[in-house]
Design an enzyme around this catalytic site. Structure first.
Site, PDB file in Angstrom:
ATOM      1  N   ASP A  98       0.912  -1.161  -0.247  1.00 44.09           N
ATOM      2  CA  ASP A  98      -0.033  -0.124   0.021  1.00 44.09           C
ATOM      3  C   ASP A  98       0.956   1.314  -0.114  1.00 44.09           C
ATOM      4  O   ASP A  98       1.860   1.240   0.767  1.00 44.09           O
ATOM      5  CB  ASP A  98      -0.904  -0.044   1.153  1.00 44.09           C
ATOM      6  CG  ASP A  98      -2.076   0.527   1.136  1.00 44.09           C
ATOM      7  OD1 ASP A  98      -2.474   1.568   0.319  1.00 44.09           O
ATOM      8  OD2 ASP A  98      -3.156  -0.249   1.380  1.00 44.09           O
ATOM      9  N   ASP A 206      -3.054   4.817  -2.479  1.00 46.64           N
ATOM     10  CA  ASP A 206      -4.122   5.252  -1.782  1.00 46.64           C
ATOM     11  C   ASP A 206      -4.571   6.586  -2.132  1.00 46.64           C
ATOM     12  O   ASP A 206      -3.773   7.535  -2.472  1.00 46.64           O
ATOM     13  CB  ASP A 206      -3.797   5.484  -0.274  1.00 46.64           C
ATOM     14  CG  ASP A 206      -4.850   5.678   0.785  1.00 46.64           C
ATOM     15  OD1 ASP A 206      -5.717   4.823   0.871  1.00 46.64           O
ATOM     16  OD2 ASP A 206      -4.787   6.796   1.230  1.00 46.64           O
ATOM     17  N   GLU A 264      -6.111   4.030  -6.285  1.00 46.18           N
ATOM     18  CA  GLU A 264      -7.619   4.070  -5.598  1.00 46.18           C
ATOM     19  C   GLU A 264      -8.076   5.767  -6.025  1.00 46.18           C
ATOM     20  O   GLU A 264      -7.536   6.313  -5.611  1.00 46.18           O
ATOM     21  CB  GLU A 264      -7.301   4.076  -4.190  1.00 46.18           C
ATOM     22  CG  GLU A 264      -8.776   3.872  -3.582  1.00 46.18           C
ATOM     23  CD  GLU A 264      -8.758   4.402  -2.111  1.00 46.18           C
ATOM     24  OE1 GLU A 264      -9.832   4.078  -1.096  1.00 46.18           O
ATOM     25  OE2 GLU A 264      -8.031   5.229  -1.700  1.00 46.18           O
ATOM     26  N   HIS A 337     -11.224  -3.125   2.938  1.00 51.54           N
ATOM     27  CA  HIS A 337     -11.221  -2.640   4.294  1.00 51.54           C
ATOM     28  C   HIS A 337     -11.984  -1.340   4.599  1.00 51.54           C
ATOM     29  O   HIS A 337     -12.297  -0.848   5.777  1.00 51.54           O
ATOM     30  CB  HIS A 337      -9.656  -2.393   4.637  1.00 51.54           C
ATOM     31  CG  HIS A 337      -9.127  -1.181   4.181  1.00 51.54           C
ATOM     32  ND1 HIS A 337      -8.792  -1.359   2.877  1.00 51.54           N
ATOM     33  CD2 HIS A 337      -8.778  -0.125   4.386  1.00 51.54           C
ATOM     34  CE1 HIS A 337      -8.372  -0.279   2.435  1.00 51.54           C
ATOM     35  NE2 HIS A 337      -8.255   0.731   3.500  1.00 51.54           N
ATOM     36  N   ASP A 338     -12.569  -0.624   3.780  1.00 53.28           N
ATOM     37  CA  ASP A 338     -13.465   0.470   3.665  1.00 53.28           C
ATOM     38  C   ASP A 338     -15.015   0.179   3.468  1.00 53.28           C
ATOM     39  O   ASP A 338     -15.782   1.095   3.760  1.00 53.28           O
ATOM     40  CB  ASP A 338     -12.986   1.606   2.722  1.00 53.28           C
ATOM     41  CG  ASP A 338     -11.766   2.028   3.358  1.00 53.28           C
ATOM     42  OD1 ASP A 338     -11.245   2.110   4.148  1.00 53.28           O
ATOM     43  OD2 ASP A 338     -11.037   2.761   2.035  1.00 53.28           O
TER      44      ASP A 338
HETATM   45  O1  ISL Z   1     -14.238   4.638   3.352  1.00 60.78           O
HETATM   46  C1  ISL Z   1     -14.391   5.844   2.844  1.00 60.78           C
HETATM   47  C2  ISL Z   1     -15.325   6.528   3.408  1.00 60.78           C
HETATM   48  O2  ISL Z   1     -16.522   6.300   3.072  1.00 60.78           O
HETATM   49  C3  ISL Z   1     -13.720   6.413   1.518  1.00 60.78           C
HETATM   50  O3  ISL Z   1     -14.110   7.821   1.621  1.00 60.78           O
HETATM   51  C4  ISL Z   1     -12.279   6.384   1.806  1.00 60.78           C
HETATM   52  O4  ISL Z   1     -11.822   7.203   2.976  1.00 60.78           O
HETATM   53  C5  ISL Z   1     -11.699   6.666   0.816  1.00 60.78           C
HETATM   54  O5  ISL Z   1     -11.947   5.721  -0.152  1.00 60.78           O
HETATM   55  C6  ISL Z   1     -10.036   6.738   0.737  1.00 60.78           C
HETATM   56  O6  ISL Z   1      -9.648   5.592   1.228  1.00 60.78           O
HETATM   57  C7  ISL Z   1      -8.268   5.266   1.626  1.00 60.78           C
HETATM   58  O7  ISL Z   1      -7.797   6.440   2.220  1.00 60.78           O
HETATM   59  C8  ISL Z   1      -8.138   6.778   3.630  1.00 60.78           C
HETATM   60  C9  ISL Z   1      -8.216   5.766   4.642  1.00 60.78           C
HETATM   61  O8  ISL Z   1      -8.797   5.791   5.688  1.00 60.78           O
HETATM   62  C10 ISL Z   1      -8.821   4.502   3.763  1.00 60.78           C
HETATM   63  O9  ISL Z   1      -8.558   3.154   4.575  1.00 60.78           O
HETATM   64  C11 ISL Z   1      -7.980   4.239   2.551  1.00 60.78           C
HETATM   65  O10 ISL Z   1      -8.315   2.910   1.824  1.00 60.78           O
HETATM   66  C12 ISL Z   1      -7.040   7.787   4.190  1.00 60.78           C
HETATM   67  O11 ISL Z   1      -6.089   7.197   3.967  1.00 60.78           O
END
Ligand code: ISL
Length: 570
Positions: A98, A206, A264, A337-338
């Site tokens: 990541d 990310d 992402e 994970h989100d």
């Molecule tokens: O999960 C979300 C909120 O509903 C998404 O908006 C998420 O925050 C967004 O996809 C970005 O995600 C990534 O960056 C974030 C982190 O918290 C997430 O776990 C990661 O996948 C900040 O680094």
């Protein structure tokens, strides 16, 4: 191995905190992952995407990094990492790291240096701005722009020492790096190069479409509640593609290895994705799009989920399938994970648990793109079932609870929203066996193990040829064995059918037809005839060749049938 080897690969996401603990502290770690490689090899996956294991205060479970080149002691040591990499490679499994470089932790030495003085040589590595004109520093409304942060509140945190604000699109402990500064970019590329030199096989990047902001920074459209929507002013910004092309030149271009890069990209459109992933542009191999996982968000947003509109979901996925494939490439995912667990979200985890988990898996994996399996998805793991706010750990969930409470949304409605949509649903420990903590830890797990591990676990499923896990294994094998799965054209069938998800893939003389009933009622799929054999089926041992009747496939609740035919090329 060809340059686009990842088209026929399947990626498995490991969220280390919840995968396997080896030392009894209740948090998963690198040695734990090493001890479970057997499972991944059995499943047949090609690549592990490892969520962050770097040094971090863990405000956002490692997405707040304080040292990109050290392993957080919670997860182990660099030696443990090297041992994992070597062991995975020995089994033919690659490891993709990541890469979280839109922001660092506020405890990263770069930020500490930047914060130390307005004259610091690293001041410009982050986004520092004076208060809004005419406002007292720190006073309400003095934030330099009105942007709302992802996890609630303003995107600006006030620093009393210097009387200025710093930008954080996410949590205040995640200050945004200033990618306009070439030193920042070079520092990131150097770090990436050192990881590749160490032997890793690529990066999941990310929020990589948030790194270029529209200058000068300015207010976004007002949102209810006083803040504004900055998203259009920093998503897929003006220099985003230039930065990614530069990264490609500085990191990947001269290398011999075969890598995988996936960006992402929340909010990216199909057109954006074509630009990001067209190989001729040399940016990234594929992106994670969000349209299909935002499909059930309601008027109050993510925590106000609506029943699934299948026709709409198919329209979204069909549009992405049509646009990417010849030029550019799709990633395919339900879970990460989100996101909540797909069997609880779009499936039926009560009355048709196994069938719905398999049907959803099949329709995802057999589209054109690279599928991602999130840990536990292959077992049909369900949402956590939390009923009280004390059970949640995720900063997004806790922030949303406070924010919605302040808007006078009734508590039960918020708790229902969290139960359906919280990121913690995906973060409960992997259910390895029926023992007290599901084989995850001998200590107290950082997030409770879901009670259904007594019957829903990897050990039971690996022994059962009809299990959800065995079905995922068969899907992965089908991709590896039949080139039509990775490389065939895609045509959506029955686009307007509110129950059936059906499509056809064609490559040379191979025709793959997928027909799934994504509902709890009987259905009939009228798909035109192509004689073939049933290569995958989620209910019982029926091997009736297709079509049973004249172009009609009867489907029971959550039944999926996959037919493979050989016919003269069209
Ligand atoms: O999960 C979300 C909120 O509903 C998404 O908006 C998420 O925050 C967004 O996809 C970005 O995600 C990534 O960056 C974030 C982190 O918290 C997430 O776990 C990661 O996948 C900040 O680094």
């Amino acid at each position: 191995m060809s340059d686009d080897w990842w088209k026929s690969a399947v990626v498995y996401q490991v969220y280390p905190r919840s995968f396997q603990d080896s030392d009894g502290d209740g948090v998963g770690d690198l040695r734990g992952i090493l001890s479970r490689l057997d499972h991944l090899e059995w499943l047949g996956v090609d690549v592990i995407w490892l969520s962050p294991i770097y040094a971090s205060p863990q405000a956002d479970n490692g997405y707040d990094i304080s040292d990109y080149e050290a392993i957080d002691p919670t997860f182990g040591t660099l030696d443990d990492f090297d041992a994992l990499l070597t062991a995975a490679h020995a089994r033919g499994i690659k490891i993709v790291m990541d890469l979280v470089v839109n922001h660092t932790s506020d405890e990263h030495p770069w930020f500490l240096e930047s914060r130390s003085s307005k004259r610091s040589p690293k001041r410009d590595w982050y986004w520092w701005r004076p208060p809004r004109e005419g406002f007292e520093p720190g006073a309400p409304g003095a934030e330099p722009t009105n942007w709302r942060a992802f996890f609630s509140g303003s995107t600006w945190a006030y620093d009393e020492e210097s009387g200025e604000y710093f930008l954080h699109l996410f949590h205040p402990k995640q200050p945004d790096l200033n990618w306009e500064n070439p030193e920042v970019r070079q520092a990131v590329y150097a770090m990436m190069n050192r990881w590749l030199d160490r032997g890793v096989d690529g990066f999941r990047m990310d929020v990589i479409n948030l790194i270029s902001k529209v200058l000068p920074l300015r207010d976004g459209e007002p949102l209810p509640g006083g803040l504004g929507n900055g998203f259009p002013l920093y998503a897929c910004g003006p220099r985003n593609h230039e930065f990614l092309q530069e990264m490609h030149r500085e990191v990947f271009a001269g290398r011999e290895g075969r890598f995988l890069t996936v960006g992402e990209t929340p909010g990216a459109t199909v057109d954006d994705a074509v630009l990001f992933t067209d190989p001729a542009r040399a940016e990234v191999d594929m992106v994670f799009q969000f349209e299909h996982v935002d499909v059930d968000h309601g008027p109050l947003g993510k925590f106000d989920p609506q029943p699934l509109d299948l026709v709409r979901l198919k329209a979204i996925l069909g549009r992405w399938q049509a646009a990417l494939g010849e030029r550019g490439w799709n990633s395919l995912y339900w879970d990460n994970h989100d996101q909540p667990r797909v069997v609880s979200r779009f499936g039926d985890d009560r009355d048709h648990w196994a069938a719905s988990a398999k049907a959803l898996a099949a329709v995802l994996h057999l589209m054109r793109g690279t599928p991602y399996v999130y840990q536990g998805e292959e077992l049909g793991m369900t949402n956590a079932g939390f009923t009280s706010i004390d059970q949640y750990r995720d900063i997004e969930s806790l922030g949303a609870y406070d924010e919605l409470r302040a808007m006078d949304v009734p508590e039960q409605r918020i708790l229902d929203g969290l139960a359906a949509m919280s990121r913690d649903n995906a973060r409960t420990p992997v259910q390895w066996d029926a023992s007290p903590h599901a084989g995850f830890t001998t200590g107290t797990p950082w997030l409770p193990v879901t009670a259904n591990h007594a019957w829903l676990n990897a050990e039971a499923q690996r022994a059962d040829p009809d299990s959800v896990a065995a079905f995922y294994r068969a899907l992965i094998a089908l991709r590896h064995d039949e080139p039509v799965v990775a490389h065939g054209t895609f045509a959506m069938l029955l686009a307007e059918d509110p129950q059936v998800f059906a499509y056809r893939r064609v490559l040379g003389d191979a025709v793959l037809t997928v027909a799934a009933n994504l509902s709890g009622q009987d259905a009939t799929a009228r798909v035109d005839a192509a004689h073939g054999s049933l290569v995958l089926h989620n209910l019982g041992a029926d091997t009736t060749p297709y079509p049973a009747g004249a172009g009609e496939v009867p489907l029971g609740p959550w039944e999926v049938r996959v037919y493979l035919a050989r016919q003269a090329a069209r």
